[in-house]
Motif scaffolding. Sequence first.
Motif, mmCIF file in Angstrom:
data_model
loop_
_atom_site.group_PDB
_atom_site.id
_atom_site.type_symbol
_atom_site.label_atom_id
_atom_site.label_comp_id
_atom_site.label_asym_id
_atom_site.label_seq_id
_atom_site.Cartn_x
_atom_site.Cartn_y
_atom_site.Cartn_z
ATOM 1 N N TYR A 5 0.848 -1.187 0.000
ATOM 2 C CA TYR A 5 0.000 0.000 0.000
ATOM 3 C C TYR A 5 0.888 1.243 0.000
ATOM 4 C CZ TYR A 5 -3.320 -3.455 1.878
ATOM 5 O OH TYR A 5 -4.086 -4.562 2.081
ATOM 6 N N SER A 6 0.406 2.303 -0.648
ATOM 7 C CA SER A 6 1.125 3.575 -0.602
ATOM 8 C C SER A 6 0.110 4.706 -0.773
ATOM 9 C CB SER A 6 2.208 3.650 -1.689
ATOM 10 O OG SER A 6 1.657 3.384 -2.966
ATOM 11 N N SER B 188 -0.251 9.288 -1.342
ATOM 12 C CA SER B 188 0.345 10.611 -1.540
ATOM 13 C C SER B 188 -0.725 11.671 -1.270
ATOM 14 C CB SER B 188 0.887 10.765 -2.964
ATOM 15 O OG SER B 188 -0.170 10.749 -3.910
ATOM 16 N N ASP C 195 0.464 12.625 8.459
ATOM 17 C CA ASP C 195 0.383 11.164 8.452
ATOM 18 C C ASP C 195 -0.967 10.745 7.876
ATOM 19 O OD1 ASP C 195 2.859 11.041 9.692
ATOM 20 O OD2 ASP C 195 2.005 10.949 11.705
ATOM 21 N N VAL D 272 -3.026 0.548 7.626
ATOM 22 C CA VAL D 272 -1.944 1.017 6.751
ATOM 23 C C VAL D 272 -1.518 2.402 7.234
ATOM 24 C CG1 VAL D 272 -1.268 1.561 4.398
ATOM 25 C CG2 VAL D 272 -2.889 -0.309 4.827
ATOM 26 N N SER D 273 -0.261 2.526 7.644
ATOM 27 C CA SER D 273 0.263 3.791 8.178
ATOM 28 C C SER D 273 1.276 4.379 7.212
ATOM 29 C CB SER D 273 0.903 3.571 9.551
ATOM 30 O OG SER D 273 -0.041 3.051 10.469
ATOM 31 N N CYS D 274 0.982 5.577 6.724
ATOM 32 C CA CYS D 274 1.881 6.289 5.804
ATOM 33 C C CYS D 274 2.322 7.575 6.503
ATOM 34 C CB CYS D 274 1.176 6.610 4.494
ATOM 35 S SG CYS D 274 0.274 5.213 3.759
ATOM 36 N N ARG D 275 3.531 7.601 6.974
ATOM 37 C CA ARG D 275 3.998 8.724 7.786
ATOM 38 C C ARG D 275 4.797 9.725 6.953
ATOM 39 N NH1 ARG D 275 3.124 8.014 13.045
ATOM 40 N NH2 ARG D 275 2.628 5.919 13.817
ATOM 41 N N ARG E 66 3.951 12.355 4.997
ATOM 42 C CA ARG E 66 3.578 12.669 3.612
ATOM 43 C C ARG E 66 3.422 14.180 3.487
ATOM 44 N NH1 ARG E 66 5.060 7.989 3.326
ATOM 45 N NH2 ARG E 66 4.129 6.440 1.946
ATOM 46 N N THR F 80 6.786 4.755 -2.452
ATOM 47 C CA THR F 80 7.266 4.559 -1.085
ATOM 48 C C THR F 80 6.232 3.757 -0.309
ATOM 49 O OG1 THR F 80 8.419 6.687 -1.170
ATOM 50 C CG2 THR F 80 8.071 5.707 1.001
ATOM 51 N N CYS G 94 3.883 2.016 2.432
ATOM 52 C CA CYS G 94 3.439 2.306 3.783
ATOM 53 C C CYS G 94 3.561 1.044 4.626
ATOM 54 C CB CYS G 94 1.984 2.783 3.770
ATOM 55 S SG CYS G 94 1.699 4.269 2.763
ATOM 56 N N HIS G 95 3.507 1.224 5.931
ATOM 57 C CA HIS G 95 3.592 0.077 6.839
ATOM 58 C C HIS G 95 2.200 -0.484 7.063
ATOM 59 C CE1 HIS G 95 3.669 -1.877 10.849
ATOM 60 N NE2 HIS G 95 4.809 -2.365 10.383
#
Length: 247
Positions: free
Chosen positions: A67-68, A70, A179, A204-207, A209, A221, A223-224
């Motif tokens: 997962y990603s 923006s 985030d 899903v954590s996208c830090r 951004r 990039t 995500c976790h």
Amino acid sequence: MPDATTIQMEASPADQWSPRHRRRRCGCCHGVNWGRVVCTAVVLLVVGLAVGGLAYLITVSTRYPVYSASIDAVSDLELDHATDLVGRAPTLDPVFNLSIRLSSQNRASNYPDCILPGTTVEVTYRGVQLAVGSVEQLCVGARETKEQHVVACGAGVRLPGFALDALAADARRGAEAFDVAVKIPNIVHRGYHGHGHVHLGTLVSCRGRRVGDDPVAALRTPCHASSADIAASSYPNKGTKQPGGAS
């Protein structure tokens, strides 16, 4: 005339090492069924290849998706007037335009990877929620990638003093970063006799951004992703999804 016993004792040394006599002396080779040995080796080879192939198929078919996300744009966050925010604790109505990407890592699979109905996306700053939006169902097949454009909105958001000061400082430096969290709900399978099997959802954590970062680089990039107990959201979809949908 010598008797039979005398004749056997007087046999020449050459007779003692006849081919038949040598086979009797070499007991290690006597009675080996080479056809059976070759057959066993072939069976073991075939079984080994079958087990290895099955393990490979399981491996390439059970890889977790990537997962990603923006942040393409933001409005009504007053970032251009961040210096005026300090000390007056305004209410904010931010609107974030986001892109969510789902990529399958499986080379072969009978089941697609999906973002399920009831999934939500949240945008936070320093742990304070700024906006939330709904994500529509999105599925990808093996080695496939798709994106969805989503809008997350906030209404009457008040930032605490520490977050407000930090946002003002980041805006002056052009370094504001947020985030993004995508919350995919649990799956419940109903079996026989009413019994259900619950599979945990995915967080899903996208830090970090940043608004306006190169979307290509941002979406590359990962995500976790982790398992989490997430109930399906009833957050209404009020037409905040941008035109175009999944691609």
